[in-house]
Design an enzyme around this catalytic site. Structure first.
Site, mmCIF file in Angstrom:
data_model
loop_
_atom_site.group_PDB
_atom_site.id
_atom_site.type_symbol
_atom_site.label_atom_id
_atom_site.label_comp_id
_atom_site.label_asym_id
_atom_site.label_seq_id
_atom_site.Cartn_x
_atom_site.Cartn_y
_atom_site.Cartn_z
ATOM 1 N N LYS A 161 0.842 -1.200 0.000
ATOM 2 C CA LYS A 161 0.000 0.000 0.000
ATOM 3 C C LYS A 161 0.877 1.251 0.000
ATOM 4 C CE LYS A 161 -3.837 -2.297 2.357
ATOM 5 N NZ LYS A 161 -4.600 -2.530 3.595
ATOM 6 N N GLN B 299 -4.431 -1.249 9.736
ATOM 7 C CA GLN B 299 -4.397 -2.589 9.136
ATOM 8 C C GLN B 299 -4.999 -3.619 10.098
ATOM 9 O OE1 GLN B 299 -3.538 -3.151 5.991
ATOM 10 N NE2 GLN B 299 -3.863 -5.353 6.109
ATOM 11 N N ASP C 20 -10.649 3.261 4.165
ATOM 12 C CA ASP C 20 -11.063 1.854 4.075
ATOM 13 C C ASP C 20 -12.584 1.741 3.925
ATOM 14 O OD1 ASP C 20 -9.201 -0.231 4.061
ATOM 15 O OD2 ASP C 20 -8.770 -0.030 6.201
HETATM 16 N N1 GUN Z 1 -6.878 -6.595 6.404
HETATM 17 C C1 GUN Z 1 -7.245 -7.341 5.340
HETATM 18 N N2 GUN Z 1 -7.815 -6.575 4.406
HETATM 19 C C2 GUN Z 1 -7.814 -5.323 4.875
HETATM 20 C C3 GUN Z 1 -8.256 -4.078 4.353
HETATM 21 O O1 GUN Z 1 -8.807 -3.958 3.251
HETATM 22 N N3 GUN Z 1 -8.053 -2.998 5.154
HETATM 23 C C4 GUN Z 1 -7.483 -3.092 6.372
HETATM 24 N N4 GUN Z 1 -7.363 -1.988 7.087
HETATM 25 N N5 GUN Z 1 -7.058 -4.229 6.885
HETATM 26 C C5 GUN Z 1 -7.227 -5.329 6.132
#
Ligand code: GUN
Length: 284
Positions: free
Chosen positions: A53, A97, A120
């Site tokens: 990311k 995350q 998100d």
């Molecule tokens: N863990 C797995 N997928 C995601 C996501 O799309 N966003 C976040 N913040 N954590 C995750």
């Protein structure tokens, strides 16, 4: 019939190029779009996702910051950091995350992120806005899947869409987006009695369970569009989805591969949400 392969990597590059141009335009106004990612603990998969990311942000010309916190970080400490980021005008997007260590209340953490920076799209207020047809931030994976369907010229209006997996992150928001686009939506879960009977009705089949091979070719309607959200590492190290790719591709009209399908789109849509947050912050 052999299914067309939906190239998520190529589509994600197009989306990311669009974000790069929008970032450039904002930079000429003196605004550098910024995403801050919070990572708590040492989860190996999370570390890879976070690194990807951050790299994608930088490639698009955005500012990215990763705050890595120890697994023993207290809930209060984490909430304080989020509150400070909420107030920081240089931070347009905040992402925590998941999963978080067990001693931290995930719901409370997400609700503490400012809804205007919740790139998100997990905040209860963003979930509510999506449900009522006024989305602010759409969760990245379902949003990316809608882009993939669009790029396939898929007819969503009036289609039978079946989603396997009812998580807050993928299944439920996916149902809302497909519903808003006019599909008839079935949301299956782990208690669904005859999964195959449901999936065989699907013109558009979305599978997000984390269970490798849960959907096989005999469970797919000939010609259906199959979107595989799963990313599972097998004991031999191979990366596979939730759909048994070899049998599914003999039946489906189009299918996403793993890797190179939904995964790259999720990151691309995170960048879209971040640039939108930054653009909104300058509009007010
Ligand atoms: N863990 C797995 N997928 C995601 C996501 O799309 N966003 C976040 N913040 N954590 C995750």
């Amino acid at each position: 019939m052999t299914a067309r392969i939906i190239d998520g990597k190529a589509l994600s590059e197009q989306v990311r190029e669009g974000v790069r141009l929008r970032t450039q335009a904002l930079r000429t106004k003196g605004v550098v779009p910024g995403l801050t990612v919070l990572l708590v603990g040492e989860n190996a998969a999370s570390q890879v996702y976070v690194r990807n990311k951050a790299a994608a942000c930088e490639k698009a010309g955005m500012h990215s910051r990763v705050i890595q916190l120890g697994a023993d970080t207290s809930e209060e400490e984490l909430l304080n950091i989020i509150e400070n980021l909420n107030e920081d005008p240089g931070v347009h997007g905040i992402l925590v995350q998941l999963p978080l260590p067990g001693h931290i209340d995930t719901g409370l953490v997400i609700e503490t992120i400012s809804a205007a920076k919740d790139v998100d799209g997990f905040h209860i207020s963003n979930a509510g806005l999506l449900m009522t047809g006024r989305p602010l931030f759409r969760p990245c994976t379902p949003y990316g899947i809608m882009k993939m369907l669009e790029s396939e010229n898929a007819v969503v209006r009036g289609a039978e869409a079946v989603i396997v997996g009812a998580s807050n992150i993928v299944g439920k928001p996916m149902a809302m987006l497909l519903l808003a686009a006019g599909a008839t939506v079935t949301l299956c879960n782990s208690k669904t009695r005859d999964l195959g009977a449901q999936t065989r009705r699907a013109d558009i089949l979305i599978v997000a369970t984390g269970r490798p091979g849960i959907v096989t070719g005999d469970m797919i309607k000939p010609g259906a569009i199959v979107i595989d959200v799963g990313i599972n590492r097998l004991p031999d190290g191979k990366l596979v989805g939730d759909v048994d790719f070899e049998s599914a591709r003999q039946v489906a009209g189009a299918i996403t591969p793993v890797p190179g399908g939904v995964g790259p789109m999720t990151i691309a849509m995170l960048l879209v949400n971040t640039i939108e947050a930054a653009e909104r912050s300058t509009a007010s």
